[in-house]
Design an enzyme around this catalytic site. Structure first.
Site, mmCIF file in Angstrom:
data_model
loop_
_atom_site.group_PDB
_atom_site.id
_atom_site.type_symbol
_atom_site.label_atom_id
_atom_site.label_comp_id
_atom_site.label_asym_id
_atom_site.label_seq_id
_atom_site.Cartn_x
_atom_site.Cartn_y
_atom_site.Cartn_z
ATOM 1 C CG ASP A 160 -18.380 -27.188 -20.626
ATOM 2 O OD1 ASP A 160 -18.528 -26.387 -21.742
ATOM 3 O OD2 ASP A 160 -17.183 -27.171 -21.066
ATOM 4 C CG ASP A 182 -19.428 -22.965 -22.054
ATOM 5 O OD1 ASP A 182 -20.604 -23.992 -22.493
ATOM 6 O OD2 ASP A 182 -18.699 -22.668 -21.750
ATOM 7 C CB ILE A 191 -21.265 -23.257 -26.368
ATOM 8 C CG1 ILE A 191 -21.898 -24.163 -25.261
ATOM 9 C CG2 ILE A 191 -21.067 -22.990 -27.244
ATOM 10 C CD1 ILE A 191 -22.604 -22.507 -24.625
ATOM 11 C CG ASP A 244 -18.523 -21.434 -25.648
ATOM 12 O OD1 ASP A 244 -17.719 -21.796 -26.232
ATOM 13 O OD2 ASP A 244 -19.117 -21.628 -24.262
#
EC number: 3.2.2.-
Length: 338
Positions: free
Chosen positions: A13, A18, A133, A254
């Site tokens: 996302d 991330d 993730i 993540d």
């Protein structure tokens, strides 16, 4: 020396942790990225797509496809919308004019839905690992479209869920954010995927956070002055300020899942196999992972020695120092991942 590559497809996302995890994968000599897929989550799927494409440029890479996927959860229900306080409106620091500057085309994915791309790419690359993730909507849709998809990845590594009911969602929920973002998708994936599954749950970070805070400077890798270090410093800036105001650091999350996908033997210090499901109805527990600790909850009445659910591997402790070393290698440009 020839390095054996690990093929990865990363579903994300696209917010600050991330993009740091994505950068680790893009820089690590052992990782071969086949594609990225964007999903709704802490930001819109359009913004997630843009953030991923911007991150690819920040890593001086090109020609890695980004496919845009689900804009909403399976049931299209409301979710926690307070995360912009931590990540920023765009998820990565709210400075689109900074390097690498956002381009209009960043919001456009390849000409195929992410779930279809997952099916096609992993059908042709049965030795590839799928890493998620963000919420699991894209993967669940792929399973709904193609039953055989359950066997296509060589393994699935998930950042999400919990096993001791420790949540991180505002509003008194006992769910972890990614599973809370689409509980139905999480349930579909855990029930129907047939490849090996490794989950890096929220508690893996929560229980060891004080120890890690005392032994790791989680901002040091952002201070090299390289284009990538500067970009990741920008992307994590809002979250770092929020954490510092509460007397803690913005540690890795993540990034641990991606590192586990690259070299699980090196990163996962302890793990546990558990029979699990996802709660779909509770007012406070919706999205929480339910564990059958006695291994009797979902026993098969017709075959008492069999179980109606499958065991899933949970990483319960990890080597944060190796992940930190890898991020230093990535942002400094030293290439010293060994």
């Amino acid at each position: 020396m020839t390095v054996d590559k690990v093929k990865l497809v990363i579903d994300s996302d696209g917010v600050s942790d991330d993009v740091r995890a994505i950068s680790l994968a893009l820089q690590h000599p052992k990782a071969e990225i086949l594609a990225f897929t964007a999903v709704h989550g802490c930001v819109t799927v359009d913004q997630a797509c843009a953030n991923i494409k911007r991150t690819i440029r920040a890593n001086d890479r090109s020609n890695i496809p980004v496919y845009k996927g689900a804009a909403k959860s399976i049931l299209s229900l409301p979710k926690d919308d307070t995360v912009s306080d931590f990540f920023g409106i765009d998820g990565i620091g709210d400075k689109p004019e900074e390097f690498p500057k956002v381009e209009r085309s960043d919001f456009e994915g390849e000409g195929k839905h992410a779930s279809l791309a997952l099916i096609d790419i992993l059908r042709e690359n049965r030795d590839a690992t799928l890493v998620t993730i963000g919420p699991l909507t894209n993967v669940a849709i792929a399973l709904q479209l193609c039953e055989e998809f359950s066997t296509y990845p060589s393994r699935l590594v998930i950042m999400g869920g919990n096993y001791y009911a420790v949540g991180n969602v505002d509003g008194g929920s006992s769910a972890e954010y990614n599973f809370h973002g689409d509980p139905e998708a999480a349930s579909i994936v855990l029930r129907r995927m047939k490849c090996p599954i490794t989950i890096v749950p929220w508690e893996a970070f929560y229980f060891e956070s004080k120890t890690h805070d005392a032994s790791v400077d989680f901002s040091a890798h952002l201070k090299y002055g390289t284009p990538l270090a500067n970009y990741l410093s920008l992307a994590t800036s809002i979250g770092r300020v929020k954490c510092e105001a509460n007397g803690r650091q913005y540690s890795y999350c993540d990034e641990i899942a991606v590192a586990t996908a690259i070299d699980e033997d090196k990163i996962a210090k302890k793990s546990q196999y558990l029979y699990v499901d996802v709660e779909l109805n509770g007012t406070k527990t919706r999205g929480q992972v339910v564990v059958d600790w006695t291994e009797q909850l979902w026993s098969n009445e017709e075959a008492p020695n069999q179980h109606t659910h499958r065991r899933v591997k949970f990483v319960t402790s990890y080597d944060v120092h190796t992940v930190d070393k890898w991020l230093h290698a990535a942002t400094s440009g030293s290439g010293k991942f060994d």
